[in-house]
Design a protein around this motif. Structure first.
Motif, PDB file in Angstrom:
ATOM      1  N   UNK A  58      59.513   8.469  79.869  1.00 50.75           N
ATOM      2  CA  UNK A  58      60.236   7.220  79.693  1.00 50.75           C
ATOM      3  C   UNK A  58      60.128   6.705  78.267  1.00 50.75           C
ATOM      4  N   UNK A  59      58.946   6.793  77.665  1.00 46.23           N
ATOM      5  CA  UNK A  59      58.768   6.317  76.297  1.00 46.23           C
ATOM      6  C   UNK A  59      59.611   7.132  75.326  1.00 46.23           C
ATOM      7  N   UNK A  60      59.681   8.442  75.528  1.00 49.55           N
ATOM      8  CA  UNK A  60      60.529   9.274  74.679  1.00 49.55           C
ATOM      9  C   UNK A  60      61.995   8.907  74.842  1.00 49.55           C
ATOM     10  N   UNK A  61      62.402   8.599  76.063  1.00 55.15           N
ATOM     11  CA  UNK A  61      63.779   8.203  76.316  1.00 55.15           C
ATOM     12  C   UNK A  61      64.101   6.881  75.627  1.00 55.15           C
ATOM     13  N   UNK A  62      63.159   5.945  75.631  1.00 57.53           N
ATOM     14  CA  UNK A  62      63.374   4.661  74.962  1.00 57.53           C
ATOM     15  C   UNK A  62      63.538   4.883  73.458  1.00 57.53           C
ATOM     16  N   UNK A  63      62.702   5.734  72.862  1.00 57.93           N
ATOM     17  CA  UNK A  63      62.845   6.034  71.439  1.00 57.93           C
ATOM     18  C   UNK A  63      64.163   6.751  71.156  1.00 57.93           C
ATOM     19  N   UNK A  64      64.588   7.627  72.060  1.00 61.65           N
ATOM     20  CA  UNK A  64      65.872   8.304  71.906  1.00 61.65           C
ATOM     21  C   UNK A  64      67.011   7.293  71.901  1.00 61.65           C
ATOM     22  N   UNK A  65      66.987   6.347  72.831  1.00 59.62           N
ATOM     23  CA  UNK A  65      68.030   5.321  72.868  1.00 59.62           C
ATOM     24  C   UNK A  65      68.016   4.466  71.604  1.00 59.62           C
ATOM     25  N   UNK A  66      66.841   4.100  71.151  1.00 58.29           N
ATOM     26  CA  UNK A  66      66.741   3.306  69.921  1.00 58.29           C
ATOM     27  C   UNK A  66      67.274   4.060  68.719  1.00 58.29           C
ATOM     28  N   UNK A  67      66.955   5.347  68.624  1.00 58.24           N
ATOM     29  CA  UNK A  67      67.470   6.151  67.526  1.00 58.24           C
ATOM     30  C   UNK A  67      68.972   6.321  67.604  1.00 58.24           C
ATOM     31  N   UNK A  68      69.499   6.488  68.814  1.00 60.76           N
ATOM     32  CA  UNK A  68      70.943   6.635  68.975  1.00 60.76           C
ATOM     33  C   UNK A  68      71.663   5.348  68.591  1.00 60.76           C
ATOM     34  N   UNK A  69      71.144   4.209  69.018  1.00 58.28           N
ATOM     35  CA  UNK A  69      71.769   2.928  68.678  1.00 58.28           C
ATOM     36  C   UNK A  69      71.679   2.684  67.173  1.00 58.28           C
ATOM     37  N   UNK A  70      70.507   2.936  66.594  1.00 65.84           N
ATOM     38  CA  UNK A  70      70.352   2.758  65.150  1.00 65.84           C
ATOM     39  C   UNK A  70      71.221   3.714  64.352  1.00 65.84           C
ATOM     40  N   UNK A  71      71.316   4.957  64.806  1.00 70.46           N
ATOM     41  CA  UNK A  71      72.173   5.930  64.124  1.00 70.46           C
ATOM     42  C   UNK A  71      73.636   5.570  64.222  1.00 70.46           C
TER      43      UNK A  71
END
Length: 96
Positions: A58-71
């Motif tokens: 779940x933590x990796x998924x949250x970081x993935x979403x944050x990176x996708x939104x930021x990107x």
């Protein structure tokens, strides 16, 4: 030559000094040393978080979403960011 000697001395120090001072087996974090201490003083008990990110990915998924939104945001506003930076530099050059 002095730089090479300094580099070799630093490398030897870091290689041989590390085992001299072994780290403690477990470091206590801020939650244990500060938050739990004050919570106990005020009569509150520790509880599990509402969304436990320690289980699974779940933590990796949250970081993935944050990176996708930021990107996405960075890519969408890329031209605006670069034009403002470039125009400010051009204005500085024109003033001098």
């Amino acid at each position: 030559m002095k730089g090479v000697v300094f580099f070799l001395m630093a490398l030897c120090f870091l290689t041989f000094a590390a085992p001299i001072h072994p780290a403690r087996a477990q470091w206590s974090g801020v939650d244990e040393t500060v938050v739990e201490k004050y919570a106990e003083e005020h009569g509150r008990e520790a509880r599990d978080p509402y969304i436990n990110t320690d289980k699974g990915d779940l933590l990796l998924f949250v970081f993935l979403l944050g990176g996708a939104v930021g990107g996405f945001a960075g890519g969408y506003y890329w031209r605006v960011l670069m034009e403002q930076k470039g125009s400010a530099a051009r204005e500085e050059n024109e003033e001098t």
